[in-house]
Design a protein around this motif. Sequence first.
Motif, PDB file in Angstrom:
ATOM      1  N   THR A   1       0.796  -1.061  -0.025  1.00 40.43           N
ATOM      2  CA  THR A   1      -0.039  -0.092  -0.163  1.00 40.43           C
ATOM      3  C   THR A   1       0.928   1.318   0.027  1.00 40.43           C
ATOM      4  O   THR A   1       0.444   2.263  -0.673  1.00 40.43           O
ATOM      5  CB  THR A   1      -0.961  -0.014   1.257  1.00 40.43           C
ATOM      6  OG1 THR A   1      -1.838  -1.410   1.192  1.00 40.43           O
ATOM      7  CG2 THR A   1      -1.746   1.143   1.179  1.00 40.43           C
TER       8      THR A   1
ATOM      9  N   ARG B   1       0.640   4.201  -2.799  1.00 42.43           N
ATOM     10  CA  ARG B   1       0.335   5.359  -2.564  1.00 42.43           C
ATOM     11  C   ARG B   1       1.518   6.457  -2.498  1.00 42.43           C
ATOM     12  O   ARG B   1       1.352   7.358  -3.204  1.00 42.43           O
ATOM     13  CB  ARG B   1      -0.325   5.462  -1.031  1.00 42.43           C
ATOM     14  CG  ARG B   1      -1.591   4.761  -1.024  1.00 42.43           C
ATOM     15  CD  ARG B   1      -2.160   4.747   0.400  1.00 42.43           C
ATOM     16  NE  ARG B   1      -2.905   6.287   0.616  1.00 42.43           N
ATOM     17  CZ  ARG B   1      -3.873   6.821   0.094  1.00 42.43           C
ATOM     18  NH1 ARG B   1      -4.556   6.282  -0.707  1.00 42.43           N
ATOM     19  NH2 ARG B   1      -4.273   8.063   0.500  1.00 42.43           N
TER      20      ARG B   1
ATOM     21  N   ASP C   1       1.924   7.000  -6.237  1.00 40.49           N
ATOM     22  CA  ASP C   1       0.922   8.173  -6.216  1.00 40.49           C
ATOM     23  C   ASP C   1      -0.450   7.797  -6.856  1.00 40.49           C
ATOM     24  O   ASP C   1      -1.240   8.507  -7.443  1.00 40.49           O
ATOM     25  CB  ASP C   1       1.567   9.479  -6.962  1.00 40.49           C
ATOM     26  CG  ASP C   1       0.721  10.683  -6.427  1.00 40.49           C
ATOM     27  OD1 ASP C   1       0.282  10.640  -5.272  1.00 40.49           O
ATOM     28  OD2 ASP C   1       0.414  11.536  -7.158  1.00 40.49           O
ATOM     29  N   VAL C   2      -0.845   6.603  -6.275  1.00 48.79           N
ATOM     30  CA  VAL C   2      -2.108   5.954  -6.753  1.00 48.79           C
ATOM     31  C   VAL C   2      -2.973   6.153  -5.654  1.00 48.79           C
ATOM     32  O   VAL C   2      -2.497   5.300  -4.528  1.00 48.79           O
ATOM     33  CB  VAL C   2      -1.854   4.536  -7.570  1.00 48.79           C
ATOM     34  CG1 VAL C   2      -3.585   4.126  -7.786  1.00 48.79           C
ATOM     35  CG2 VAL C   2      -1.186   4.644  -8.543  1.00 48.79           C
ATOM     36  N   PRO C   3      -4.087   6.614  -5.566  1.00 48.72           N
ATOM     37  CA  PRO C   3      -4.996   6.735  -4.117  1.00 48.72           C
ATOM     38  C   PRO C   3      -5.597   5.280  -3.939  1.00 48.72           C
ATOM     39  O   PRO C   3      -6.828   5.250  -4.569  1.00 48.72           O
ATOM     40  CB  PRO C   3      -5.856   7.674  -4.551  1.00 48.72           C
ATOM     41  CG  PRO C   3      -5.907   7.922  -5.979  1.00 48.72           C
ATOM     42  CD  PRO C   3      -4.670   7.468  -6.551  1.00 48.72           C
TER      43      PRO C   3
ATOM     44  N   PRO D   1      -8.775   8.168  -0.088  1.00 46.80           N
ATOM     45  CA  PRO D   1      -8.892   8.882  -0.961  1.00 46.80           C
ATOM     46  C   PRO D   1      -7.362   9.702  -0.834  1.00 46.80           C
ATOM     47  O   PRO D   1      -6.616   9.492   0.056  1.00 46.80           O
ATOM     48  CB  PRO D   1      -9.834   9.954  -0.428  1.00 46.80           C
ATOM     49  CG  PRO D   1     -10.365   9.456   1.034  1.00 46.80           C
ATOM     50  CD  PRO D   1      -9.838   8.243   1.047  1.00 46.80           C
ATOM     51  N   ARG D   2      -6.953  10.228  -1.782  1.00 46.28           N
ATOM     52  CA  ARG D   2      -5.675  10.929  -1.865  1.00 46.28           C
ATOM     53  C   ARG D   2      -5.291  11.951  -0.906  1.00 46.28           C
ATOM     54  O   ARG D   2      -4.245  11.950  -0.149  1.00 46.28           O
ATOM     55  CB  ARG D   2      -5.663  11.636  -3.511  1.00 46.28           C
ATOM     56  CG  ARG D   2      -4.164  12.257  -3.614  1.00 46.28           C
ATOM     57  CD  ARG D   2      -4.058  12.945  -4.945  1.00 46.28           C
ATOM     58  NE  ARG D   2      -4.446  12.022  -6.138  1.00 46.28           N
ATOM     59  CZ  ARG D   2      -3.904  11.020  -6.660  1.00 46.28           C
ATOM     60  NH1 ARG D   2      -2.563  10.924  -6.207  1.00 46.28           N
ATOM     61  NH2 ARG D   2      -4.331  10.566  -7.697  1.00 46.28           N
ATOM     62  N   ARG D   3      -6.383  12.412  -0.242  1.00 50.91           N
ATOM     63  CA  ARG D   3      -6.090  13.308   0.791  1.00 50.91           C
ATOM     64  C   ARG D   3      -5.777  12.744   2.266  1.00 50.91           C
ATOM     65  O   ARG D   3      -5.209  13.338   3.197  1.00 50.91           O
ATOM     66  CB  ARG D   3      -7.460  14.282   1.039  1.00 50.91           C
ATOM     67  CG  ARG D   3      -8.481  13.455   1.759  1.00 50.91           C
ATOM     68  CD  ARG D   3      -9.708  14.470   1.888  1.00 50.91           C
ATOM     69  NE  ARG D   3     -10.897  13.804   2.180  1.00 50.91           N
ATOM     70  CZ  ARG D   3     -11.589  12.914   1.379  1.00 50.91           C
ATOM     71  NH1 ARG D   3     -11.447  12.872   0.158  1.00 50.91           N
ATOM     72  NH2 ARG D   3     -12.455  12.550   2.074  1.00 50.91           N
TER      73      ARG D   3
ATOM     74  N   VAL E   1       0.346   9.418   2.549  1.00 54.81           N
ATOM     75  CA  VAL E   1       1.070   8.443   2.024  1.00 54.81           C
ATOM     76  C   VAL E   1       0.775   7.124   2.676  1.00 54.81           C
ATOM     77  O   VAL E   1       0.646   6.102   2.187  1.00 54.81           O
ATOM     78  CB  VAL E   1       2.433   8.443   2.317  1.00 54.81           C
ATOM     79  CG1 VAL E   1       3.539   7.279   1.948  1.00 54.81           C
ATOM     80  CG2 VAL E   1       2.971   9.659   1.189  1.00 54.81           C
TER      81      VAL E   1
ATOM     82  N   GLY F   1      -2.386   6.604   4.171  1.00 52.08           N
ATOM     83  CA  GLY F   1      -3.827   6.360   4.083  1.00 52.08           C
ATOM     84  C   GLY F   1      -4.398   6.837   5.163  1.00 52.08           C
ATOM     85  O   GLY F   1      -4.004   7.343   6.049  1.00 52.08           O
TER      86      GLY F   1
ATOM     87  N   HIS G   1     -11.091   4.138 -10.698  1.00 48.71           N
ATOM     88  CA  HIS G   1     -10.067   4.651 -12.105  1.00 48.71           C
ATOM     89  C   HIS G   1      -9.265   3.334 -12.145  1.00 48.71           C
ATOM     90  O   HIS G   1      -8.917   2.563 -11.497  1.00 48.71           O
ATOM     91  CB  HIS G   1      -9.143   5.762 -11.545  1.00 48.71           C
ATOM     92  CG  HIS G   1     -10.040   6.973 -11.724  1.00 48.71           C
ATOM     93  ND1 HIS G   1     -11.458   7.310 -11.724  1.00 48.71           N
ATOM     94  CD2 HIS G   1      -9.759   8.321 -11.426  1.00 48.71           C
ATOM     95  CE1 HIS G   1     -11.724   8.486 -11.715  1.00 48.71           C
ATOM     96  NE2 HIS G   1     -10.716   9.138 -11.194  1.00 48.71           N
TER      97      HIS G   1
ATOM     98  N   THR H   1      -6.256   2.871  -9.960  1.00 48.40           N
ATOM     99  CA  THR H   1      -6.780   2.421  -8.519  1.00 48.40           C
ATOM    100  C   THR H   1      -7.103   0.852  -8.737  1.00 48.40           C
ATOM    101  O   THR H   1      -6.770   0.186  -7.759  1.00 48.40           O
ATOM    102  CB  THR H   1      -7.705   3.206  -8.173  1.00 48.40           C
ATOM    103  OG1 THR H   1      -7.378   4.652  -8.031  1.00 48.40           O
ATOM    104  CG2 THR H   1      -8.130   2.753  -6.755  1.00 48.40           C
TER     105      THR H   1
END
Length: 169
Positions: free
Chosen positions: A54, A58, A62-64, A68-70, A73, A75, A132, A135
């Motif tokens: 993971t 992340r 840089d794949v969420p 979510p991305r926010r 790193v 999660g 996506h 993801t």
Amino acid sequence: MYGPAPYEDHPAYGRANHQDHRTPATSPGVAAGRLWATGAATAVVAALAAVVATLLMRGVLDVPVFAPRRAGVWGDATTGYLAAWAAVAALVATGLLHLLLVTVARPRAFFSWIACLVTVAMVLLPFTADLHTATQLASAAVFLVIGATITGLLSATATSVAPNRSYDS
């Protein structure tokens, strides 16, 4: 078995103290303590593999994935849940391996097939969700790492925890 008994079953002429040194045809023993200790170690490794995979997805790619991305790193709590479920999956797989070792012929072959098919199902699972493509691929990769870790470590263990079994695959 038909026909006369093999020569090994008859004591030699003139030997009063003939002893049979062959292995008895009883069910093979399983070193359950070693198996479950290995299962616990596998659970730790699977949980760490989930976290590392993971983190790779992340932080490096840089794949969420799984949050979510926010969430950053590491999660969110989902990363911890994923690690916990990986550990639980390793313990369930250990139980399955134990059951197969004491009940079926060629237990390692059956374990490998079952574990690989469960891994494939988990790898395909992200593609059934509306995510996506990146993801989906990253989630599938994480599940593949977890499944390969559990399958590889536990199937390699079968020979050492049940040494009297036949493992011809």
